[in-house]
Motif scaffolding. Structure first.
Motif, PDB file in Angstrom:
ATOM      1  N   ILE B 111     -17.321 -35.078  25.057  1.00 30.60           N
ATOM      2  CA  ILE B 111     -15.979 -34.801  25.570  1.00 30.60           C
ATOM      3  C   ILE B 111     -15.738 -35.611  26.830  1.00 30.60           C
ATOM      4  O   ILE B 111     -14.671 -36.192  27.040  1.00 30.60           O
ATOM      5  N   CYS B 114     -14.923 -39.102  25.880  1.00 33.88           N
ATOM      6  CA  CYS B 114     -13.593 -39.161  25.275  1.00 33.88           C
ATOM      7  C   CYS B 114     -12.498 -39.112  26.338  1.00 33.88           C
ATOM      8  O   CYS B 114     -11.378 -39.541  26.100  1.00 33.88           O
ATOM      9  N   PRO B 118     -10.946 -43.660  28.018  1.00 35.20           N
ATOM     10  CA  PRO B 118      -9.512 -43.983  27.936  1.00 35.20           C
ATOM     11  C   PRO B 118      -8.795 -43.832  29.276  1.00 35.20           C
ATOM     12  O   PRO B 118      -8.018 -44.707  29.666  1.00 35.20           O
ATOM     13  N   TRP B 122      -7.159 -46.959  31.122  1.00 32.64           N
ATOM     14  CA  TRP B 122      -5.705 -46.826  31.182  1.00 32.64           C
ATOM     15  C   TRP B 122      -5.203 -46.933  32.615  1.00 32.64           C
ATOM     16  O   TRP B 122      -4.263 -47.677  32.914  1.00 32.64           O
ATOM     17  N   LYS B 125      -5.494 -50.379  33.953  1.00 31.94           N
ATOM     18  CA  LYS B 125      -4.518 -51.297  33.382  1.00 31.94           C
ATOM     19  C   LYS B 125      -3.157 -51.118  34.054  1.00 31.94           C
ATOM     20  O   LYS B 125      -2.413 -52.071  34.253  1.00 31.94           O
ATOM     21  N   TRP B 223     -11.710 -54.980  27.388  1.00 32.24           N
ATOM     22  CA  TRP B 223     -12.810 -54.175  26.812  1.00 32.24           C
ATOM     23  C   TRP B 223     -14.148 -54.895  26.819  1.00 32.24           C
ATOM     24  O   TRP B 223     -15.173 -54.287  27.069  1.00 32.24           O
TER      25      TRP B 223
END
Lengths: 515, 313
Positions: B111, B114, B118, B122, B125, B223
């Motif tokens: 978890i 996960c 991201p 994110w 970015k 990535w």
């Protein structure tokens, strides 16, 4: 852009997996309910194994039974033994019920009771000392027990869940480990599945001697967090939940499918005095402190109403409790007692003797959250009478109180009558060798009564002696009893034919049913 | 690589020795012993004589160094002793609990990944745009809420209000979600910030400009280049904080009634079950040292420069 899609797809998959997991469990539990009568419970105390001779879960889960039990008024009555008699308190004859079978079909007789009791003494470190059994003879349904000394408290000790009767022949065949996970008792339920420290699932014993159990099965889970237990009850995941936190009760009572039972327990929270301390050695000082305990406020503000003001060591609702009035907060009288003891109020309003103000050290511990609050309440009321109390919070009260001599008083809590009898508490908390006599109390008058009680069989006589001893304790203010906390149990209203009991031994019964 | 492993094994032995010495002394200095609990004084009449007898039987009346010496001697023969409470060998107690905690930790880490990956990428970015702000707020929340409180809130929401997940227990997948999330979340959001910082750092490196100049696609840069470089510091911190991960597991296990290592340790501490406490501390010590070793070794896989450095030596 593609990385976004990846992330989104990943998250979506996770959500789907989660939802799939949830929906299947719900469906299966609904289906189960249609088919059979099932109850879910959560206990606050967990079990590493189901050995009935070292843990309480087997009797609580309705797996095993003892020779004698307590009725709903905490009187001792027959269970697996129909009758018992003694002429000299040393030779006891117990008549075992003729119509009882173990869960594997074997008939219960005196020989199997004997074997089971022998195993319990062997497995339990302190049971041997409390049963004082010298020898046993089995003849058909009659079990004769010889005790090492005249021992009138034997019936009360046979109520102890650690003396649960199990089929030891079966245990010898299957080995120790199997026995500890699946004891063969005589109770209304037998083990279906047991996971150490997680849960025990039981199913009904159709041949139960006192009638077919109403429930088909039950699952008892263990969770030590009170808030989680409360939430599990509210979400209807659990039907019966033990030891709810008092703060959660309002919300639970508002739910019309749920009900809260707050019943008198067998425990007492109290203040104990150090008989070696110069300050509280004086009876008048102890009497003054006793008058400074605001029992009403303890019940209403600290226990939030879930308790009873205490007037002696044993809950006053018990047959051997006292029916004397509860002493009330009385600052003036406390002050005058201190004056009689030779204290004078100084310029700062503190009581002093020989130029020294009366300053006391009060030891408390957090394992029972109400105790530090009781200590603070006493501190504040005592200051009104000119007594300065310094509170010291320790982690392990038992050890601290034994190893240190400079404390004056302590807040404490005990299950004062675990087996429907007061002799346990007197012997452990007031005699010279008692493990819980940390204040080194030694009152000759009380010792005589305890000795007499230890030799007396007649129930009425025992009750009277127990009350006499309690009165001496109150007169000498050896302890100041503050409150009898209630046992708080939350239950779903679908549970019928069941009332929780004070001793917390007999929880899953053959009469418990669901609507 | 072999030298590293060899050094670490020596280090492990030293760490464990010091660890055991400390816990043993601290434990014995703490007030109380398990005698009253073993004798069940809360239920049965126990005399001072009984207590003295049991203390003698368990060797508590011997000097501290003798007690430690005995324990060490047995440990040399890989015997951790027996639990005072259950009477079972400590090894057995630990072995039955390890899979339970391992399961919880595995799902919590899943978890965590996960969320961390991201969220970290994110927010790197979109620096200082709303995804970044969101991750900042989450990190603040994650760093400041205690585990047990988050757990209770989750139980309140999902078990009581929505009624979609069971409040506690173990066995089915639906019972893993809440405890694993409780344990993973607080770490995840904090690591996400670390990852973001790492990515930003490497995005400003020359090789990224070079890659851009070569016309490499932006997602590949993010990535395969920036992310890969940014993972290293996160892994290090993760290795170091594994201890607190296990510490968090203690709270979560109690809350969700998972009978794992954490709840074993808590019970042992409350009951002063010395052999079990010692066993737990040693096991955790081994685990933390080994994880750090693996983290160091993983550098070789992730960062080719390390391999080259060794070859140059």
């Amino acid at each position: 852009m593609r990385n976004y899609k990846n992330i989104l797809v990943g998250m979506l998959c996770l959500v789907l997996v989660f939802m799939a997991g949830c929906s299947t469990t719900q469906n299966s539990s609904e289906k189960q309910e249609e088919k059979e009568k099932n109850v879910n419970m959560i206990f606050s105390f967990k079990a590493a194994n189901l050995d009935p001779h070292t843990g309480f879960i087997p009797i609580r889960a309705g797996l095993t039974e003892t020779l004698l039990k307590l009725d709903d008024k905490s009187n001792i009555e027959g269970w697996l033994a129909e009758r018992w008699e003694t002429t000299d308190n040393e030779k006891w004859v117990f008549e075992i019920r003729d119509d009882v079978k173990f869960q594997d079909g074997k008939k219960l007789d005196a020989e199997s009771v004997k074997q089971s009791l022998e195993r319990s003494i062997e497995a339990n470190e302190s049971l041997g000392d409390s049963l004082k059994i010298k020898s046993m003879e089995a003849d058909g349904q009659a079990l004769t027990i010889h005790t090492t000394e005249p021992y009138p408290a034997l019936p009360s000790e046979l109520v102890n869940p650690y003396t649960s009767i199990v089929n030891m022949e079966e245990a010898k065949k299957d080995g120790e480990e199997a026995f500890r996970n699946n004891p063969i008792g005589t109770g209304p339920f037998k083990v279906k599945e047991f996971k150490s420290n997680q849960f025990v699932e039981v199913e009904k014993n159709e041949d139960y001697w006192a009638g077919e159990p109403k429930l088909d099965s039950a699952k008892i889970k263990f969770n030590e967090d009170a808030n989680v237990r409360a939430l599990a009850l509210q979400s209807k995941e659990a039907d019966v939940v033990y030891n709810l936190p008092a703060e959660s009760l309002d919300t639970i009572e508002k739910d019309n499918k749920l009900r809260v039972e707050s019943i008198p327990g067998l425990r007492a929270h109290f203040v104990l005095y150090n008989s070696q301390s110069k300050n509280v050695k004086d009876l008048k000082v102890r009497q003054a402190l006793d008058l400074l305990i605001d029992r009403k406020s303890v019940v209403n503000d600290i226990m939030l109403g879930h308790g009873l003001e205490a007037n002696g060591p044993f809950n006053s609702t018990l047959p051997f409790g006292l029916d004397e009035e509860v002493s009330e907060l009385n600052v003036e009288k406390a002050k005058s007692l201190l004056t009689q003891a030779g204290y004078k109020e100084n310029a700062e309003g503190l009581m002093e003797k020989d130029g020294k103000p009366l300053t006391l050290e009060l030891v408390t511990y957090k394992a029972r959250p109400e105790l530090p609050l009781i200590a603070q309440l006493l501190q504040s009321d005592a200051s009104k009478a000119g007594i300065k109390i310094d509170i010291k919070t320790v982690e392990n009260a038992d050890t601290h109180l034994v190893e240190n001599k400079d404390w004056d008083l302590a807040t404490y809590s005990n299950n004062t009558s675990p087996r429907g009898d007061g002799s346990y508490f007197f012997n452990t908390a007031f005699t010279e060798t008692g493990a819980l006599n940390v204040g080194k109390i030694n009152i000759p008058e009380l010792n005589t009564i305890i000795e007499k009680l230890n030799r007396t069989t007649d129930l009425d006589e025992r009750t009277k002696l127990t009350q006499d001893a309690s009165k001496v304790i109150n007169k000498e203010v050896a302890h100041s009893y503050a409150v009898y906390p209630n046992i708080i149990i939350g239950m779903n209203k679908r549970i019928v034919n069941w009332e929780p009991t004070a001793e917390e031994y007999y929880i899953l019964t053959h009469n418990m049913d669901v609507k | 690589m072999l030298t590293i492993i060899k050094n670490r094994v020596i280090q492990l032995v030293v760490v464990l020795f010091i660890l055991s010495l400390f816990t043993f002394t601290l434990m014995k200095m703490a007030p109380g012993d398990p005698v009253l609990t073993i004798l069940n004084a809360d239920e049965m009449v126990v005399t001072e004589e009984d207590q003295a007898e049991l203390r003698n039987k368990l060797g508590f009346d011997q000097p501290l160094y003798v007690q430690y010496g005995k324990w060490m001697f047995n440990l040399m023969q890989l015997d951790l002793g027996k639990s005072y409470m259950s009477g079972k060998p400590v090894i057995e107690e630990l072995l039955t609990r390890i899979p339970i905690t391992a399961e919880l930790t595995f799902f919590a880490m899943t978890i965590m990944l996960c969320i961390t990956v991201p969220l970290g990428v994110w927010s790197a970015k979109y620096v200082n745009k709303w995804p970044d702000q969101l991750s900042r707020i989450l990190a603040l929340i994650g760093a400041s809420i205690p585990n047990f409180w988050l757990g209770l809130i989750l139980i309140y929401l999902f078990a009581f209000k929505l009624g979609v997940l069971p409040s506690s227990g173990i066995g089915s997948y639906s019972q893993i979600i809440l405890p694993a999330f409780t344990l993973g979340f607080t770490f995840a959001v904090v690591y996400a910030r670390l990852l973001r910082a790492g990515i930003l750092q490497s995005l400003s490196e020359d090789y990224i400009y070079a890659a851009r100049a070569r016309g490499v696609k932006e997602w590949r840069i993010l990535w395969l280049h920036a992310f890969r470089a940014a993972v290293l510091p996160v892994l290090t911190i993760f290795g170091l904080s594994l201890g607190s991960f296990l510490g968090g597991a203690v709270v979560v296990e109690i809350l969700f009634s998972w009978p794992g290592l954490g709840s074993l340790a808590v019970d042992a501490i409350f009951n002063r079950d010395y052999p079990v406490i010692q066993g737990y501390v040693l096991l955790t010590g081994v685990f933390v040292v080994l994880t750090n070793l693996f983290v160091d070794l993983s550098y070789y896989v992730i960062d080719p420069r390390m391999k080259r450095k060794e070859e140059a030596l």
